[in-house]
Design an enzyme around this catalytic site. Structure first.
Site, mmCIF file in Angstrom:
data_model
loop_
_atom_site.group_PDB
_atom_site.id
_atom_site.type_symbol
_atom_site.label_atom_id
_atom_site.label_comp_id
_atom_site.label_asym_id
_atom_site.label_seq_id
_atom_site.Cartn_x
_atom_site.Cartn_y
_atom_site.Cartn_z
ATOM 1 N N GLY A 41 -26.406 -25.637 74.015
ATOM 2 C CA GLY A 41 -27.096 -24.997 75.243
ATOM 3 C C GLY A 41 -28.509 -24.497 74.574
ATOM 4 O O GLY A 41 -29.125 -25.353 73.918
ATOM 5 N N GLU A 52 -32.413 -27.069 77.075
ATOM 6 C CA GLU A 52 -31.118 -27.267 77.395
ATOM 7 C C GLU A 52 -30.705 -26.157 78.321
ATOM 8 O O GLU A 52 -30.998 -25.170 78.446
ATOM 9 C CB GLU A 52 -30.176 -27.560 76.215
ATOM 10 C CG GLU A 52 -28.725 -27.870 76.592
ATOM 11 C CD GLU A 52 -28.660 -28.995 77.365
ATOM 12 O OE1 GLU A 52 -28.981 -29.070 78.632
ATOM 13 O OE2 GLU A 52 -28.153 -29.995 76.740
ATOM 14 N N LEU A 53 -29.512 -26.512 79.422
ATOM 15 C CA LEU A 53 -28.720 -25.532 80.091
ATOM 16 C C LEU A 53 -28.279 -24.484 79.173
ATOM 17 O O LEU A 53 -27.913 -24.725 77.955
ATOM 18 C CB LEU A 53 -27.808 -26.226 80.570
ATOM 19 C CG LEU A 53 -26.670 -25.133 81.653
ATOM 20 C CD1 LEU A 53 -27.494 -25.098 83.070
ATOM 21 C CD2 LEU A 53 -25.305 -26.034 81.774
ATOM 22 N N HIS A 89 -33.292 -35.225 71.778
ATOM 23 C CA HIS A 89 -33.487 -34.953 70.294
ATOM 24 C C HIS A 89 -32.494 -35.540 69.701
ATOM 25 O O HIS A 89 -31.581 -35.923 69.796
ATOM 26 C CB HIS A 89 -33.336 -33.490 70.257
ATOM 27 C CG HIS A 89 -31.805 -32.892 70.525
ATOM 28 N ND1 HIS A 89 -30.693 -32.806 69.572
ATOM 29 C CD2 HIS A 89 -31.484 -32.385 71.769
ATOM 30 C CE1 HIS A 89 -29.869 -32.325 70.250
ATOM 31 N NE2 HIS A 89 -30.031 -32.126 71.561
ATOM 32 N N ARG A 115 -34.768 -28.268 67.640
ATOM 33 C CA ARG A 115 -34.448 -29.529 67.532
ATOM 34 C C ARG A 115 -35.296 -30.588 68.132
ATOM 35 O O ARG A 115 -35.365 -31.934 67.769
ATOM 36 C CB ARG A 115 -32.994 -29.515 67.909
ATOM 37 C CG ARG A 115 -32.295 -29.332 69.399
ATOM 38 C CD ARG A 115 -31.089 -29.030 69.469
ATOM 39 N NE ARG A 115 -30.543 -28.870 70.723
ATOM 40 C CZ ARG A 115 -30.230 -27.492 71.244
ATOM 41 N NH1 ARG A 115 -30.802 -26.541 70.257
ATOM 42 N NH2 ARG A 115 -29.757 -27.328 72.397
ATOM 43 N N THR A 137 -27.813 -32.811 65.267
ATOM 44 C CA THR A 137 -27.528 -31.350 64.595
ATOM 45 C C THR A 137 -26.291 -31.554 63.988
ATOM 46 O O THR A 137 -25.426 -31.979 64.280
ATOM 47 C CB THR A 137 -28.200 -30.075 65.469
ATOM 48 O OG1 THR A 137 -26.909 -30.047 66.419
ATOM 49 C CG2 THR A 137 -29.365 -30.347 66.207
#
Length: 222
Positions: free
Chosen positions: A77, A135-136, A64, A113, A67
């Site tokens: 995360g 994401e994790l 992505h 995102r 941000t």
């Protein structure tokens, strides 16, 4: 930052050597070797997982755009954070680069995102949301900066970093094995042939590569 990775069954057959992935920005995760590379010992269960990857014709992993949390160094995360102006510009720049690339399907993490990057970069193609490539989850650490952790957060982070493959952070965190399992399931469910794009996250993309190559030095996984 938007990073583009590409790999497929041709790579695994290239006489034991890995080709470099193409990238649209600095920060792309390099593929450094396949199979017998001593720097990447076989991952637990890696042989079975690698079979799913090598059956693919072509799979492009795209991170992505930027941000405000990226800019501030905050742990994102699984938190749902929008692209900032730079991230939107990065995704639009990527659209120009991908305008002559035809994908059989475009997928994106369910986090905004990644989904927004996919919408802007894929020029009107249908984007299929899949939470398995998010994401994790960093649990109680999300929104914090590594340099500014509270004593409680720092203690939990140290415990997790001793074995990030298996341990989970409090507050709904995941281990890297959790992440690898859902990413492998996503890949296994893709059609056997075709060209696919997956708009995702840095940790998820690294996990995808570790599935093939095995995990490198564990001190790098945090």
């Amino acid at each position: 930052m938007v990073a583009l990775l590409r790999h497929g069954e041709r790579w695994a057959r290239d006489r034991g050597r890995a080709r470099r992935p193409s990238s649209c920005a600095t920060g792309a995760e390099p593929v450094r070797g396949v199979g017998g590379d001593a720097r990447y010992p076989a991952a637990r269960g890696g042989r079975a997982s690698a079979t799913a990857w090598r059956s693919m014709k072509e799979l492009w992993w795209i991170r992505h755009g930027e941000t405000d949390w990226n800019l501030a160094g905050r742990i994102q995360g699984s938190s749902d954070v929008e692209l900032n102006e730079t991230g939107v510009a990065q995704a639009r720049a990527l659209a120009r680069r991908l305008q002559d690339v035809a994908f059989d399907a475009v997928y994106a993490s369910d986090l905004t995102r990644a989904g927004r990057t996919a919408q802007l970069a894929s020029s009107g193609a249908e984007v299929r949301s899949d939470r398995r490539i998010r994401e994790l989850s960093y649990g109680m650490l999300e929104g914090a900066r590594w340099a500014d952790l509270t004593d409680e957060q720092a203690s939990a982070a140290r415990h997790w970093q001793e074995d990030p493959l298996r341990r989970r952070l409090p507050g709904g965190g995941e281990s890297y094995e959790d992440l690898a399992a859902r990413v492998a399931a996503f890949v296994a469910d893709l059609p056997a042939e075709g060209r696919f794009a997956a708009f995702s996250h840095g940790g998820t993309i690294r996990s995808a590569l570790y599935t093939i190559l095995g995990h490198p030095n564990l001190s790098l996984i945090h």
